[in-house]
Every structure is written in C-alpha cells, then in structure tokens.
Scaffold this motif. Structure first.
Motif, PDB file in Angstrom:
ATOM      1  N   VAL A 134      77.451  12.123  71.883  1.00 32.18           N
ATOM      2  CA  VAL A 134      76.986  11.454  70.661  1.00 32.18           C
ATOM      3  C   VAL A 134      75.667  12.087  70.257  1.00 32.18           C
ATOM      4  O   VAL A 134      74.759  12.224  71.081  1.00 32.18           O
ATOM      5  CB  VAL A 134      76.787   9.943  70.890  1.00 32.18           C
ATOM      6  CG1 VAL A 134      76.298   9.269  69.618  1.00 32.18           C
ATOM      7  CG2 VAL A 134      78.079   9.296  71.375  1.00 32.18           C
ATOM      8  N   ALA A 135      75.559  12.493  68.993  1.00 32.76           N
ATOM      9  CA  ALA A 135      74.325  13.103  68.498  1.00 32.76           C
ATOM     10  C   ALA A 135      73.979  12.512  67.140  1.00 32.76           C
ATOM     11  O   ALA A 135      74.810  12.508  66.228  1.00 32.76           O
ATOM     12  CB  ALA A 135      74.480  14.618  68.391  1.00 32.76           C
ATOM     13  N   SER A 136      72.782  12.003  67.002  1.00 34.79           N
ATOM     14  CA  SER A 136      72.301  11.532  65.703  1.00 34.79           C
ATOM     15  C   SER A 136      71.279  12.526  65.173  1.00 34.79           C
ATOM     16  O   SER A 136      70.731  13.330  65.916  1.00 34.79           O
ATOM     17  CB  SER A 136      71.693  10.132  65.833  1.00 34.79           C
ATOM     18  OG  SER A 136      70.683  10.103  66.829  1.00 34.79           O
ATOM     19  N   GLY A 137      71.054  12.469  63.867  1.00 38.93           N
ATOM     20  CA  GLY A 137      70.170  13.437  63.248  1.00 38.93           C
ATOM     21  C   GLY A 137      70.876  14.746  63.013  1.00 38.93           C
ATOM     22  O   GLY A 137      70.399  15.816  63.418  1.00 38.93           O
ATOM     23  N   CYS A 138      72.028  14.688  62.361  1.00 41.18           N
ATOM     24  CA  CYS A 138      72.826  15.896  62.103  1.00 41.18           C
ATOM     25  C   CYS A 138      72.640  16.371  60.667  1.00 41.18           C
ATOM     26  O   CYS A 138      72.418  15.572  59.753  1.00 41.18           O
ATOM     27  CB  CYS A 138      74.307  15.608  62.359  1.00 41.18           C
ATOM     28  SG  CYS A 138      74.697  15.188  64.068  1.00 41.18           S
ATOM     29  N   ASP A 139      72.743  17.669  60.483  1.00 43.27           N
ATOM     30  CA  ASP A 139      72.611  18.273  59.154  1.00 43.27           C
ATOM     31  C   ASP A 139      73.983  18.467  58.525  1.00 43.27           C
ATOM     32  O   ASP A 139      74.955  18.811  59.208  1.00 43.27           O
ATOM     33  CB  ASP A 139      71.917  19.627  59.259  1.00 43.27           C
ATOM     34  CG  ASP A 139      70.498  19.510  59.801  1.00 43.27           C
ATOM     35  OD1 ASP A 139      69.798  18.556  59.411  1.00 43.27           O
ATOM     36  OD2 ASP A 139      70.104  20.368  60.615  1.00 43.27           O
ATOM     37  N   ALA A 140      74.051  18.263  57.216  1.00 41.21           N
ATOM     38  CA  ALA A 140      75.289  18.506  56.473  1.00 41.21           C
ATOM     39  C   ALA A 140      75.454  20.010  56.254  1.00 41.21           C
ATOM     40  O   ALA A 140      74.542  20.684  55.773  1.00 41.21           O
ATOM     41  CB  ALA A 140      75.260  17.774  55.147  1.00 41.21           C
ATOM     42  N   THR A 141      76.610  20.544  56.648  1.00 40.01           N
ATOM     43  CA  THR A 141      76.923  21.964  56.453  1.00 40.01           C
ATOM     44  C   THR A 141      78.314  22.057  55.831  1.00 40.01           C
ATOM     45  O   THR A 141      79.050  21.064  55.803  1.00 40.01           O
ATOM     46  CB  THR A 141      76.915  22.724  57.795  1.00 40.01           C
ATOM     47  OG1 THR A 141      78.118  22.403  58.522  1.00 40.01           O
ATOM     48  CG2 THR A 141      75.696  22.364  58.637  1.00 40.01           C
ATOM     49  N   PRO A 142      78.704  23.228  55.345  1.00 41.35           N
ATOM     50  CA  PRO A 142      80.061  23.372  54.811  1.00 41.35           C
ATOM     51  C   PRO A 142      81.138  23.062  55.837  1.00 41.35           C
ATOM     52  O   PRO A 142      82.260  22.682  55.478  1.00 41.35           O
ATOM     53  CB  PRO A 142      80.116  24.847  54.387  1.00 41.35           C
ATOM     54  CG  PRO A 142      78.689  25.203  54.096  1.00 41.35           C
ATOM     55  CD  PRO A 142      77.890  24.432  55.108  1.00 41.35           C
TER      56      PRO A 142
END
Length: 225
Positions: free
Chosen positions: A41-49
């Motif tokens: 589980v990882a929070s703080g994710c960046d939106a990518t294609p």
C-alpha cells in the motif's frame, strides 16, 4: 533470512525504509538470489499516463530482478499523501488482506526472495481493519526494523522492537540509517542500540544527499552475517 523474504518496517515515517529495502534487494542479488520488492500500500502517488505511481514503489521495482509489473509491486496506489487509511477512504477503496497476500504469493513464485516494505512506522495502520502485523503474519514473514539515526531513536527502536514481539512476530534484525548528518554522539547511540536491541544489526547506511541503493548494498549484511 527467511527462505522466501522479509517484511521491512521502521521506527517512524521518513526514516529510509524504501532506501534500505531497495539496497537490500541489490545486496541479495549480489549474493546470487533473484529478488523482488513489494510495497503493498502506498499513499502519495503521482498521476501518470500509466496510472498512479509512487516514488518508493518505483525505487523497489527498479531494484528488482526479475522486474515485476508496477501493479504487482504496488497493488494499492493511493493519490493523497495521507495515512493509508485516510487516503483509501477518500478514494473509496477497500484495502483487502486477501488481495495483498495473493499479490505477495505471485511475487514469491517469480523470485527467490521478496522484500515487502510496510507503511510509516510499525504501528501505523494499513486500513481501518488492518495493521502491519496482520500483513506480516498473513505473509508468514519475519520483520527487519529500520532505525533512523536521530535524537530519540533509541526510545523509538526499543518501543518498536517490543511492539513487534508483543504481536507475536519475529524480529530478525535491524538496520541503522543515518538520516541526520548533524546528530550528536552518533557512534555512542549506535553502540547503545547494539547493546539494547535483542537481534543483530544488518548494517548501517551512511548519510548521502543523493543515495544510490546499488552502491549502498555493500553496507548491508542480510542475516547479520
């Protein structure tokens, strides 16, 4: 080290679990093992294609051989940089233990070792119903503790070690990570940790402005040997 892998936890958040986990993957590979990382589980994710991506999970993926798909490394990627329970609630996601265990088993089937990195400190919940102890227990993994070397680390390390034991899990070692280059009496603190923690030290990572897991792998001794 456990035949199939290890669960990496820490004395707090921001103390270098990902760096230690990635360095451990390189150290295992240097010993001839195939090794893959998992960040359940990882929070703080960046939106990518390609979808949501987390910096720590990408670090583990890059250190793995063979290289799993991102979704295998990080089954639950959460956008908000919050405690996972809050980030999952905001996203309307139910974090399920069976999904995480099945993901771990798929990784274990493709490599000799799996390094599973937890979230935050040991007592940080994974979800409203799951603690990190539940993950380590369900995956049948012993625990490696990362101690961030800064003022207060002895207290945090001893409390974390006691909590792991109280949960009925096996703490097999600890790693000292130099996160505060201005820390006073660092050698004395490390010596006190060695005296008071009931398991061997697997190594010590020096402070670096731009750390390289591949280079730091030589600082680790999996199993404490």
């Amino acid at each position: 080290m456990h035949p199939s892998g290890i669960f990496v936890t820490g004395t707090d958040t921001g103390i270098g679990k990902s760096l230690v986990s990635a360095s451990l993957l390189h150290a295992l590979r240097a010993r001839g093992f195939s090794a893959v990382g998992m960040k359940p589980v990882a929070s703080g994710c960046d939106a990518t294609p390609e979808g949501l991506r987390n910096e720590d999970a990408l670090l583990l993926q890059a250190a793995s051989a063979p290289v799993p798909a991102y979704d295998e490394v990080n089954p639950y990627a959460l956008a908000e940089p919050l405690a996972p329970e809050l980030a999952a609630r905001d996203a309307g996601i139910d974090i399920r233990l069976d999904v995480l265990v099945e993901g771990y088993r798929r990784l274990a089937a493709m490599a000799d070792r799996v390094v599973v990195e937890g979230v935050g400190g040991w007592a940080a919940p994974v979800s409203a119903r799951l603690d990190q102890a539940d993950l380590a227990r369900a995956m049948d993994l012993p625990v490696l503790m990362v101690v961030g070397l800064r003022l207060g680390c002895i207290n945090h390390a001893r409390l974390t070690a006691a909590a792991i034991a109280a949960a009925g899990l096996e703490l097999v070692g600890w790693v000292a990570n130099e996160i505060d280059p201005a820390m006073l009496r660092i050698e004395d603190n490390v010596a006190m940790l060695r005296e008071r923690l009931p398991v061997p030290c697997w190594g010590r990572l020096p402070f670096a402005a731009d750390p390289s897991p591949a280079r730091l792998a030589s600082c680790l001794r999996p199993g404490g040997n």
